[in-house]
Design an enzyme around this catalytic site. Structure first.
Site, PDB file in Angstrom:
ATOM      1  N   ASP A  86      -4.360  23.156 -21.603  1.00 23.42           N
ATOM      2  CA  ASP A  86      -5.365  23.768 -22.473  1.00 23.42           C
ATOM      3  C   ASP A  86      -6.582  24.111 -21.620  1.00 23.42           C
ATOM      4  OD1 ASP A  86      -5.966  23.622 -25.831  1.00 23.42           O
ATOM      5  OD2 ASP A  86      -7.656  23.976 -24.473  1.00 23.42           O
ATOM      6  N   ILE A  87      -7.126  25.294 -21.841  1.00 21.45           N
ATOM      7  CA  ILE A  87      -8.253  25.790 -21.039  1.00 21.45           C
ATOM      8  C   ILE A  87      -9.534  24.995 -21.333  1.00 21.45           C
ATOM      9  CG2 ILE A  87      -9.203  27.558 -22.595  1.00 21.45           C
ATOM     10  CD1 ILE A  87      -9.019  29.548 -20.288  1.00 21.45           C
ATOM     11  N   ASN A 120      -2.307  22.479 -35.504  1.00 19.31           N
ATOM     12  CA  ASN A 120      -3.231  23.064 -36.467  1.00 19.31           C
ATOM     13  C   ASN A 120      -2.540  24.257 -37.112  1.00 19.31           C
ATOM     14  OD1 ASN A 120      -5.299  21.265 -35.634  1.00 19.31           O
ATOM     15  ND2 ASN A 120      -5.773  22.586 -33.898  1.00 19.31           N
ATOM     16  N   HIS A 142       1.821  26.390 -31.670  1.00 17.00           N
ATOM     17  CA  HIS A 142       1.720  25.512 -30.495  1.00 17.00           C
ATOM     18  C   HIS A 142       1.444  24.095 -30.941  1.00 17.00           C
ATOM     19  CE1 HIS A 142      -2.281  27.144 -31.402  1.00 17.00           C
ATOM     20  NE2 HIS A 142      -2.785  25.993 -30.971  1.00 17.00           N
ATOM     21  N   MET A 143       1.862  23.146 -30.093  1.00 20.91           N
ATOM     22  CA  MET A 143       1.512  21.737 -30.258  1.00 20.91           C
ATOM     23  C   MET A 143       0.549  21.361 -29.157  1.00 20.91           C
ATOM     24  SD  MET A 143       5.037  19.659 -30.877  1.00 20.91           S
ATOM     25  CE  MET A 143       5.987  19.897 -32.379  1.00 20.91           C
ATOM     26  N   HIS A 144      -0.514  20.654 -29.536  1.00 17.84           N
ATOM     27  CA  HIS A 144      -1.401  20.046 -28.548  1.00 17.84           C
ATOM     28  C   HIS A 144      -0.794  18.705 -28.154  1.00 17.84           C
ATOM     29  CE1 HIS A 144      -4.975  22.683 -29.380  1.00 17.84           C
ATOM     30  NE2 HIS A 144      -4.318  22.850 -30.504  1.00 17.84           N
TER      31      HIS A 144
HETATM   32  P1  AMP Z   1      -5.787  25.888 -32.033  1.00 22.93           P
HETATM   33  O1  AMP Z   1      -7.166  25.644 -32.574  1.00 22.93           O
HETATM   34  O2  AMP Z   1      -4.825  24.813 -32.417  1.00 22.93           O
HETATM   35  O3  AMP Z   1      -5.293  27.282 -32.319  1.00 22.93           O
HETATM   36  O4  AMP Z   1      -5.939  25.723 -30.471  1.00 22.93           O
HETATM   37  C1  AMP Z   1      -5.940  26.778 -29.556  1.00 22.93           C
HETATM   38  C2  AMP Z   1      -6.150  26.158 -28.201  1.00 22.93           C
HETATM   39  O5  AMP Z   1      -5.830  27.129 -27.227  1.00 22.93           O
HETATM   40  C3  AMP Z   1      -7.591  25.703 -27.936  1.00 22.93           C
HETATM   41  O6  AMP Z   1      -7.605  24.309 -27.649  1.00 22.93           O
HETATM   42  C4  AMP Z   1      -8.005  26.536 -26.721  1.00 22.93           C
HETATM   43  O7  AMP Z   1      -8.790  25.805 -25.810  1.00 22.93           O
HETATM   44  C5  AMP Z   1      -6.678  26.941 -26.128  1.00 22.93           C
HETATM   45  N1  AMP Z   1      -6.669  28.187 -25.366  1.00 22.93           N
HETATM   46  C6  AMP Z   1      -7.181  29.389 -25.745  1.00 22.93           C
HETATM   47  N2  AMP Z   1      -6.975  30.320 -24.792  1.00 22.93           N
HETATM   48  C7  AMP Z   1      -6.298  29.682 -23.792  1.00 22.93           C
HETATM   49  C8  AMP Z   1      -5.789  30.091 -22.526  1.00 22.93           C
HETATM   50  N3  AMP Z   1      -5.926  31.346 -22.082  1.00 22.93           N
HETATM   51  N4  AMP Z   1      -5.167  29.178 -21.762  1.00 22.93           N
HETATM   52  C9  AMP Z   1      -5.028  27.904 -22.191  1.00 22.93           C
HETATM   53  N5  AMP Z   1      -5.470  27.452 -23.371  1.00 22.93           N
HETATM   54  C10 AMP Z   1      -6.100  28.333 -24.160  1.00 22.93           C
END
Ligand code: AMP
Ligand code: ZN
Length: 112
Positions: free
Chosen positions: A29-30, A86, A99-101
Protein backbone atom coordinates in the site's frame (compact mmCIF):
# COMPACT_ATOMS: atom_id res chain seq x y z
CA UNK A 1 -8.47 2.19 -18.46
CA UNK A 2 -8.55 4.67 -15.61
CA UNK A 3 -8.42 2.11 -12.78
CA UNK A 4 -5.15 2.55 -10.88
CA UNK A 5 -5.00 -1.11 -9.83
CA UNK A 6 -5.64 -2.29 -13.43
CA UNK A 7 -2.77 -0.02 -14.48
CA UNK A 8 -0.51 -1.63 -11.87
CA UNK A 9 -1.63 -5.12 -13.00
CA UNK A 10 -0.88 -4.15 -16.63
CA UNK A 11 2.62 -3.02 -15.58
CA UNK A 12 1.88 0.60 -16.54
CA UNK A 13 2.50 1.90 -13.02
CA UNK A 14 5.65 0.54 -11.40
CA UNK A 15 5.39 -1.09 -7.98
CA UNK A 16 7.17 -3.77 -5.99
CA UNK A 17 5.33 -7.00 -6.78
CA UNK A 18 5.43 -9.01 -3.56
CA UNK A 19 3.55 -12.00 -5.01
CA UNK A 20 1.57 -12.90 -8.09
CA UNK A 21 -0.09 -15.85 -9.75
CA UNK A 22 -2.61 -16.15 -12.62
CA UNK A 23 -5.43 -14.60 -10.63
CA UNK A 24 -3.97 -12.50 -7.83
CA UNK A 25 -1.28 -9.83 -7.38
CA UNK A 26 0.13 -8.40 -4.15
CA UNK A 27 1.91 -5.05 -3.79
CA UNK A 28 2.59 -2.62 -0.91
CA UNK A 29 0.00 0.00 0.00
CA UNK A 30 1.35 3.42 -0.98
CA UNK A 31 0.13 4.88 2.34
CA UNK A 32 0.94 2.14 4.87
CA UNK A 33 -1.07 2.06 8.11
CA UNK A 34 1.11 -0.64 9.73
CA UNK A 35 4.71 -1.90 9.44
CA UNK A 36 3.39 -4.49 6.98
CA UNK A 37 0.56 -3.21 4.76
CA UNK A 38 0.04 -5.10 1.52
CA UNK A 39 -2.85 -5.11 -0.93
CA UNK A 40 -4.13 -8.48 -2.20
CA UNK A 41 -5.80 -7.74 -5.53
CA UNK A 42 -7.56 -9.96 -8.07
CA UNK A 43 -6.24 -9.39 -11.59
CA UNK A 44 -9.80 -9.32 -12.90
CA UNK A 45 -11.46 -5.91 -12.52
CA UNK A 46 -14.29 -6.50 -10.05
CA UNK A 47 -15.41 -3.10 -8.67
CA UNK A 48 -16.16 -4.25 -5.12
CA UNK A 49 -17.23 -7.17 -2.95
CA UNK A 50 -20.82 -6.19 -3.77
CA UNK A 51 -20.10 -6.87 -7.47
CA UNK A 52 -18.65 -10.33 -6.85
CA UNK A 53 -20.77 -13.01 -8.55
CA UNK A 54 -21.33 -16.35 -6.89
CA UNK A 55 -19.23 -17.96 -9.63
CA UNK A 56 -16.36 -15.59 -8.77
CA UNK A 57 -16.57 -16.21 -5.02
CA UNK A 58 -13.79 -18.88 -4.94
CA UNK A 59 -11.48 -15.95 -5.64
CA UNK A 60 -11.99 -14.82 -2.03
CA UNK A 61 -10.75 -18.16 -0.69
CA UNK A 62 -7.79 -17.85 -2.99
CA UNK A 63 -7.01 -14.36 -1.65
CA UNK A 64 -7.20 -15.66 1.93
CA UNK A 65 -4.79 -18.47 1.04
CA UNK A 66 -2.43 -15.84 -0.37
CA UNK A 67 -2.77 -13.91 2.93
CA UNK A 68 -1.70 -16.98 4.91
CA UNK A 69 1.24 -17.43 2.61
CA UNK A 70 2.22 -13.77 3.04
CA UNK A 71 1.95 -14.12 6.84
CA UNK A 72 4.42 -17.00 6.71
CA UNK A 73 6.76 -15.19 4.32
CA UNK A 74 6.65 -12.04 6.47
CA UNK A 75 7.24 -14.10 9.63
CA UNK A 76 4.01 -13.02 11.37
CA UNK A 77 1.90 -16.16 11.03
CA UNK A 78 2.06 -16.79 14.78
CA UNK A 79 1.77 -13.17 15.90
CA UNK A 80 -1.27 -12.54 13.73
CA UNK A 81 -2.48 -10.14 11.11
CA UNK A 82 -5.65 -8.44 9.91
CA UNK A 83 -7.51 -8.61 6.60
CA UNK A 84 -9.79 -5.69 5.75
CA UNK A 85 -12.13 -5.31 2.80
CA UNK A 86 -13.83 -1.93 2.45
CA UNK A 87 -16.96 -2.09 0.32
CA UNK A 88 -18.69 0.94 -1.15
CA UNK A 89 -18.85 4.53 -0.02
CA UNK A 90 -19.97 3.98 3.57
CA UNK A 91 -17.54 1.07 3.87
CA UNK A 92 -14.71 3.50 3.15
CA UNK A 93 -13.71 2.08 -0.24
CA UNK A 94 -11.63 4.60 -2.21
CA UNK A 95 -10.28 2.47 -5.07
CA UNK A 96 -13.12 0.81 -7.02
CA UNK A 97 -11.25 -2.43 -7.74
CA UNK A 98 -11.76 -5.24 -5.22
CA UNK A 99 -8.84 -5.63 -2.80
CA UNK A 100 -7.96 -6.94 0.64
CA UNK A 101 -5.73 -4.98 2.97
CA UNK A 102 -3.18 -7.26 4.69
CA UNK A 103 -2.02 -5.52 7.86
CA UNK A 104 0.48 -6.66 10.46
CA UNK A 105 3.72 -6.12 12.29
CA UNK A 106 2.19 -4.30 15.26
CA UNK A 107 -0.73 -4.74 17.65
CA UNK A 108 -3.69 -3.30 15.74
CA UNK A 109 -6.44 -1.33 17.42
CA UNK A 110 -10.15 -1.57 16.73
CA UNK A 111 -11.06 1.71 15.07
CA UNK A 112 -14.68 1.72 14.03
P1 AMP B 1 -9.69 1.44 0.06
O1 AMP B 1 -10.06 2.62 0.91
O2 AMP B 1 -9.99 0.14 0.73
O3 AMP B 1 -10.25 1.55 -1.34
O4 AMP B 1 -8.12 1.48 -0.03
C1 AMP B 1 -7.39 1.88 -1.16
C2 AMP B 1 -5.94 1.80 -0.77
O5 AMP B 1 -5.18 1.87 -1.96
C3 AMP B 1 -5.47 2.93 0.15
O6 AMP B 1 -4.96 2.38 1.36
C4 AMP B 1 -4.38 3.62 -0.67
O7 AMP B 1 -3.29 4.03 0.12
C5 AMP B 1 -3.99 2.55 -1.67
N1 AMP B 1 -3.44 3.02 -2.94
C6 AMP B 1 -3.97 3.97 -3.75
N2 AMP B 1 -3.20 4.13 -4.85
C7 AMP B 1 -2.18 3.24 -4.73
C8 AMP B 1 -1.05 2.90 -5.53
N3 AMP B 1 -0.81 3.52 -6.70
N4 AMP B 1 -0.21 1.95 -5.09
C9 AMP B 1 -0.44 1.33 -3.92
N5 AMP B 1 -1.48 1.58 -3.11
C10 AMP B 1 -2.34 2.53 -3.52
ZN1 ZN C 1 -9.34 -2.27 -12.02
Amino acid sequence: MDCIFCQIIAGKVPTEIVYQDEEVIVFPDINPKAPIHLLIVPKKHIPSLAHLSEAESPLIARMVNVANRLAKDEGIAERGYRLVVNCGEEGGQLVPHLHMHFLGGRRLQVHW
